[in-house]
Design an enzyme around this catalytic site. Structure first.
Site, PDB file in Angstrom:
ATOM      1  N   ARG A  60      45.992   4.592  22.770  1.00 27.13           N
ATOM      2  CA  ARG A  60      45.762   4.400  24.217  1.00 27.13           C
ATOM      3  C   ARG A  60      46.176   5.553  25.127  1.00 27.13           C
ATOM      4  NH1 ARG A  60      42.223   0.578  23.145  1.00 27.13           N
ATOM      5  NH2 ARG A  60      43.018  -1.541  22.919  1.00 27.13           N
ATOM      6  N   ASN A  90      38.748   6.328  22.043  1.00 28.49           N
ATOM      7  CA  ASN A  90      38.374   5.700  23.323  1.00 28.49           C
ATOM      8  C   ASN A  90      39.513   5.875  24.333  1.00 28.49           C
ATOM      9  OD1 ASN A  90      39.849   3.921  21.718  1.00 28.49           O
ATOM     10  ND2 ASN A  90      38.867   2.096  22.523  1.00 28.49           N
ATOM     11  N   ASP A 281      43.316  -1.783  12.903  1.00 25.03           N
ATOM     12  CA  ASP A 281      42.620  -1.891  14.189  1.00 25.03           C
ATOM     13  C   ASP A 281      43.619  -2.306  15.282  1.00 25.03           C
ATOM     14  OD1 ASP A 281      40.746  -1.783  16.172  1.00 25.03           O
ATOM     15  OD2 ASP A 281      39.516  -3.446  15.430  1.00 25.03           O
TER      16      ASP A 281
HETATM   17 ZN    ZN Z   1      35.850  -1.039  16.379  1.00 27.01          ZN
END
Ligand code: ZN
Length: 404
Positions: A60, A90, A281
């Site tokens: 993050r 991301n 994840d």
């Molecule tokens: Zn994913």
């Protein structure tokens, strides 16, 4: 110097008692019994393995530090026995160019407690319109992915796959088509389509967090046809939870929890080698974000602190898989697939060690969480095999407080 007393090592498929000494960040000696030098840590029959490699972690930072930071995320990793984190792109800025990637690399350099290897994005800003500056970042990223969205622009995906093939790099795919989204067919239709491309182009192609019977069948068939360049991971939550169990936002992730049939197929895929690794994840979100109405709250749960205990408890302790399988799933196979240096517990190798307490079953509590977020469905559940000690080079990066 650190002396670890009374550990167990897996030697010829048997757990045998060994003491290990660490000097200058390397393994100095391994014997049945060693004299006590330097800091002495008695692990009392814990199983010593190399630090795990988690190929799917959302740290993050930069961009979303109210959820997690590289510092808090790597503290949680060390506690979870993970010493190599592959960090998802991301982020803001998204690591799609050298300048943007440098922002992330600088924070890693400054704050990371364990090894963090960033993914580069496949497309600019993970927007799917234009390729990222792959050439510019290829030497500083571990692989490429647009995790969270997937690449649905086939022309761009083919170009990225050709680039990956030419540079012996991996593309990790969050397979989800635009028509069916998070439904099972959204996953397996994208998987089938991408397998055909990966067969044709021949690049290393890795499917993230697979969760449906049909996806596993497609990957199993590709393996049967000899396509070893195609690999996949499964996540702990898809192995032990199903959609009937969903209680609140802390049970929401993408791919979502599936039917019991799909859960059993996920287990089967791991046990028969169709999936060769488990990845967390780990996806932190703040309590405010997760306490919204279920339909509104963001996808993702934390999982890096519980990944090893969950798999130990449900697979090794129950006798469904061997201790060697556990090492293959968390260390050998992810290292091989992502072209990382092989980890070993041998004299002169870098000290990269985790001690798992395989003798104690205990409750996982909200209070013990080191991640900045607490969005875990596992709070209150009991597991065996929690890491009690993590050493990376000359540093103790996690040590369980026995007084607690
Ligand atoms: Zn994913």
């Amino acid at each position: 110097m650190i002396t670890i007393k009374n550990g167990l090592l897996l030697i010829d498929n048997e757990l045998v008692k060994r003491d290990i000494q660490i000097k200058d960040g390397k393994i100095f000696d391994i014997k049945e019994s060693l004299d006590e030098f330097g800091e002495v840590i008695d692990v009392k029959g814990a199983w010593i393995i190399n630090g795990a490699v988690d190929v799917h972690v959302h740290l993050r930072e930069p961009g979303f530090t109210h959820k997690e930071t590289i510092e808090s995320g790597t503290k949680a990793s060390a506690k979870g026995g993970v010493t190599t984190c592959l960090a998802m792109p991301n982020l803001n800025p998204c690591p799609d160019s050298l300048d943007n990637l440098k922002v992330e690399l600088d924070i890693i350099e400054k704050d990371a407690l364990v090894n963090v290897l960033p993914f580069g994005s496949v497309t600019k800003g993970e927007k799917g319109d234009e390729l990222a500056s792959l050439e510019e970042i290829k030497d500083k990223v571990v692989a490429f992915t647009d995790d969270g969205v997937g690449v649905n622009n086939i022309d761009l995906l083919v170009k990225a796959m050709e680039f990956a093939k030419a540079n012996d790099m991996v593309i990790a795919s969050h397979a989800e088509d635009l028509v069916n989204g998070k439904l099972p067919e959204g996953e397996y239709k994208a998987v089938r389509r991408e397998i055909e491309l990966a067969k044709k182009i021949g690049c290393k192609y890795h499917f993230c967090h697979m969760s449906t019977k049909e996806s596993f069948e497609a990957i199993r068939n590709a393996h049967r046809d000899g396509y070893t360049n195609i690999t996949c991971e499964v996540a702990p939550h898809h192995l032990i939870l199903n959609e009937e169990m969903i209680k609140d936002g802390n049970w929401k992730m993408n791919p979502p929890l599936r039917s019991e049939e799909n859960r059993l197929e996920t287990i089967k895929a791991l046990l028969d080698g169709t999936a060769c690794m488990v990845a967390s994840d780990h996806a932190p979100h703040s309590e405010i974000e997760k306490s919204q109405e279920y339909s509104k709250c963001p996808n993702g749960i934390i999982g890096i602190e519980t990944m090893l205990p969950i798999v130990y408890t449900y697979f090794i302790d129950k006798g469904l898989a061997t201790h060697q399988d556990f090492i293959d799933w968390f260390i050998t196979n992810p290292s091989k697939v992502f072209n990382l240096k092989e980890k070993k517990i041998e004299i002169n190798e870098e000290a990269d060690l985790v001690a798992l307490d395989i003798n104690t079953t205990r409750k996982y509590t909200k209070e013990e969480i080191l991640s900045k977020s607490t969005n875990a469905p596992y709070i209150g559940m009991e597991f065996k095999g929690f890491p009690i000690l993590t050493i990376l080079k000359d540093k103790i990066v996690w040590r369980m407080n026995y007084e607690k």
